[in-house]
Design an enzyme around this catalytic site. Structure first.
Site, mmCIF file in Angstrom:
data_model
loop_
_atom_site.group_PDB
_atom_site.id
_atom_site.type_symbol
_atom_site.label_atom_id
_atom_site.label_comp_id
_atom_site.label_asym_id
_atom_site.label_seq_id
_atom_site.Cartn_x
_atom_site.Cartn_y
_atom_site.Cartn_z
ATOM 1 N N ASN A 143 31.561 -15.579 28.490
ATOM 2 C CA ASN A 143 30.954 -14.379 27.909
ATOM 3 C C ASN A 143 31.220 -13.208 28.852
ATOM 4 O O ASN A 143 31.958 -13.348 29.849
ATOM 5 C CB ASN A 143 29.462 -14.584 27.625
ATOM 6 C CG ASN A 143 28.635 -14.813 28.881
ATOM 7 O OD1 ASN A 143 29.059 -14.534 30.006
ATOM 8 N ND2 ASN A 143 27.432 -15.332 28.706
ATOM 9 N N GLY A 182 15.004 -21.557 18.718
ATOM 10 C CA GLY A 182 15.445 -22.761 19.405
ATOM 11 C C GLY A 182 16.951 -22.803 19.578
ATOM 12 O O GLY A 182 17.677 -21.884 19.200
ATOM 13 N N ASN A 207 24.075 -29.120 23.687
ATOM 14 C CA ASN A 207 24.078 -28.161 22.579
ATOM 15 C C ASN A 207 25.441 -28.104 21.906
ATOM 16 O O ASN A 207 25.550 -28.078 20.671
ATOM 17 C CB ASN A 207 23.714 -26.764 23.083
ATOM 18 C CG ASN A 207 22.289 -26.651 23.569
ATOM 19 O OD1 ASN A 207 21.459 -27.515 23.290
ATOM 20 N ND2 ASN A 207 22.004 -25.601 24.309
ATOM 21 N N GLY A 235 25.900 -19.028 22.235
ATOM 22 C CA GLY A 235 27.184 -19.283 22.891
ATOM 23 C C GLY A 235 27.614 -20.727 22.768
ATOM 24 O O GLY A 235 28.799 -21.030 22.570
ATOM 25 N N ASP A 236 26.643 -21.647 22.866
ATOM 26 C CA ASP A 236 26.962 -23.065 22.709
ATOM 27 C C ASP A 236 27.349 -23.389 21.271
ATOM 28 O O ASP A 236 28.229 -24.230 21.028
ATOM 29 C CB ASP A 236 25.764 -23.916 23.127
ATOM 30 C CG ASP A 236 25.384 -23.696 24.583
ATOM 31 O OD1 ASP A 236 26.280 -23.385 25.386
ATOM 32 O OD2 ASP A 236 24.187 -23.819 24.906
ATOM 33 N N GLY A 262 20.533 -28.048 27.081
ATOM 34 C CA GLY A 262 21.655 -28.279 27.984
ATOM 35 C C GLY A 262 22.913 -27.829 27.285
ATOM 36 O O GLY A 262 23.135 -28.146 26.107
ATOM 37 N N SER A 287 18.376 -24.850 15.768
ATOM 38 C CA SER A 287 18.787 -23.660 15.021
ATOM 39 C C SER A 287 20.204 -23.780 14.472
ATOM 40 O O SER A 287 20.658 -22.909 13.730
ATOM 41 C CB SER A 287 18.702 -22.415 15.917
ATOM 42 O OG SER A 287 19.754 -22.384 16.864
ATOM 43 N N GLY A 322 31.225 -9.725 18.601
ATOM 44 C CA GLY A 322 32.250 -10.686 18.216
ATOM 45 C C GLY A 322 32.922 -11.332 19.411
ATOM 46 O O GLY A 322 32.261 -11.754 20.366
ATOM 47 N N GLY A 346 26.058 -28.649 27.484
ATOM 48 C CA GLY A 346 26.906 -29.704 26.960
ATOM 49 C C GLY A 346 26.314 -30.359 25.729
ATOM 50 O O GLY A 346 26.990 -30.534 24.712
#
Length: 304
Positions: A185, A284, A44, A248-249, A40, A288, A226, A42
């Protein structure tokens, strides 16, 4: 003193399948491996912020199923405040089937479940937690109205906010201009701006349009290229990715900590670039994310 980050967002269970190729319509193929983990956007982001050393509280909803209880226990095991994680009777916890190719590219299908039941009233009930925050992080795996009301509440009380417009959807720029930082993104930037983002110059044009639309600070994340902050490009740190899921999270959660800790915006973004890059070296999402100690070692060696 650790900074306080509050994440108002989603909590899912990730069901990740690793495969050499995606099946065509009507085709059945064998996958290489399978992993079940906590996810999820949030959640993450909250875990990334916690690993970076912040005190973190989660405002969320889970279902009254085995995944809901496991999600709460996972937060607690990491030291994340779960006092505002609500159990929703008769509704499933959110799930996210994820498919990862051997190149590391991923495709994700999210079933929101209890995440879709998080209401503005839940936000106001959590006002004591929010008012203690140095930064509030929000996204779109919960109802848009809840996110907008939370941004309004934070603005009224001079609390900084990061808004991650993911998953992508068409948005009213005046509403999301409540956020101090809007961080899409490339795909999300295209959808909220109506402009293509295929390269760095496209991203600059998109960023200018979003700024003209009233957004205070726009950071467009560009994956291996970047990030772009206004017109300024902040280079990525080169790695050989194993699994890009959750990068991204990792960027959002770590950036909330770096900004709250007083780093200048360009350095904070650069640090978040590295934190996100390191997350792609393991399989993961949450599992990760590296510790603050590991990050600091890498930062010292790579930023000389």
């Amino acid at each position: 003193m650790p900074k306080k980050i509050v994440v108002i967002g989603s909590a899912n269970i990730d069901l990740t399948t690793f495969t050499d190729q995606f099946p065509r319509p009507g085709e059945t193929i064998f996958g290489r491996d399978f992993s079940l983990g906590f996810g999820g956007k949030g959640a993450n982001q909250a875990v990334a912020a916690r690993h970076c050393g912040a005190d973190v509280a989660m405002v969320a909803r889970v279902g009254d199923d085995m995944f809901g209880e496991a999600t709460i226990q996972n937060f607690k095991s990491l030291g994340i405040d779960t006092s505002r994680v609500l159990v929703t009777p008769g509704v499933s916890t959110g799930v996210a089937p994820i498919f990862v190719e051997s190149s590391g590219q991923n495709r994700i299908l999210v079933v929101k479940g209890a995440n879709d039941r998080l209401t503005p009233e839940d936000v106001y009930t959590a006002s004591d937690v929010i008012l203690s925050a140095d930064m509030v992080v929000l996204g779109l795996e919960i109802p848009l109205l809840t996110t907008i009301m939370a941004m309004q509440f934070a603005k009224e009380h001079s609390i900084q906010t990061i808004f991650n417009p993911a998953p992508a959807q068409v948005l009213d720029l005046q509403e999301i201009a409540l956020a101090d930082y809007v961080i899409p993104n490339e795909t999300e930037a295209e959808i909220i701006s109506g402009l293509p983002v295929r390269n760095l110059e496209d991203a600059r044009t998109c960023s200018r349009k979003l700024a003209d639309g009233g957004l205070k600070r726009v950071i467009i994340t560009l994956g291996a290229n970047g990030a772009l902050f206004g017109d300024q490009h902040i280079a990525a740190f080169p790695v050989q990715p194993v699994d890009t899921t959750g990068a991204g999270d990792a960027f959002i959660g770590s950036l909330a900590v770096f900004l709250s800790s007083g780093y200048g915006e360009l350095e904070a973004i650069s640090r978040a670039n590295l934190y996100a890059a390191l997350s792609t070296l393991s399989i993961g999402t949450q599992k990760s994310f590296v510790s603050a100690e590991r990050f600091n070692e890498e930062w010292r060696s790579r930023s000389r």
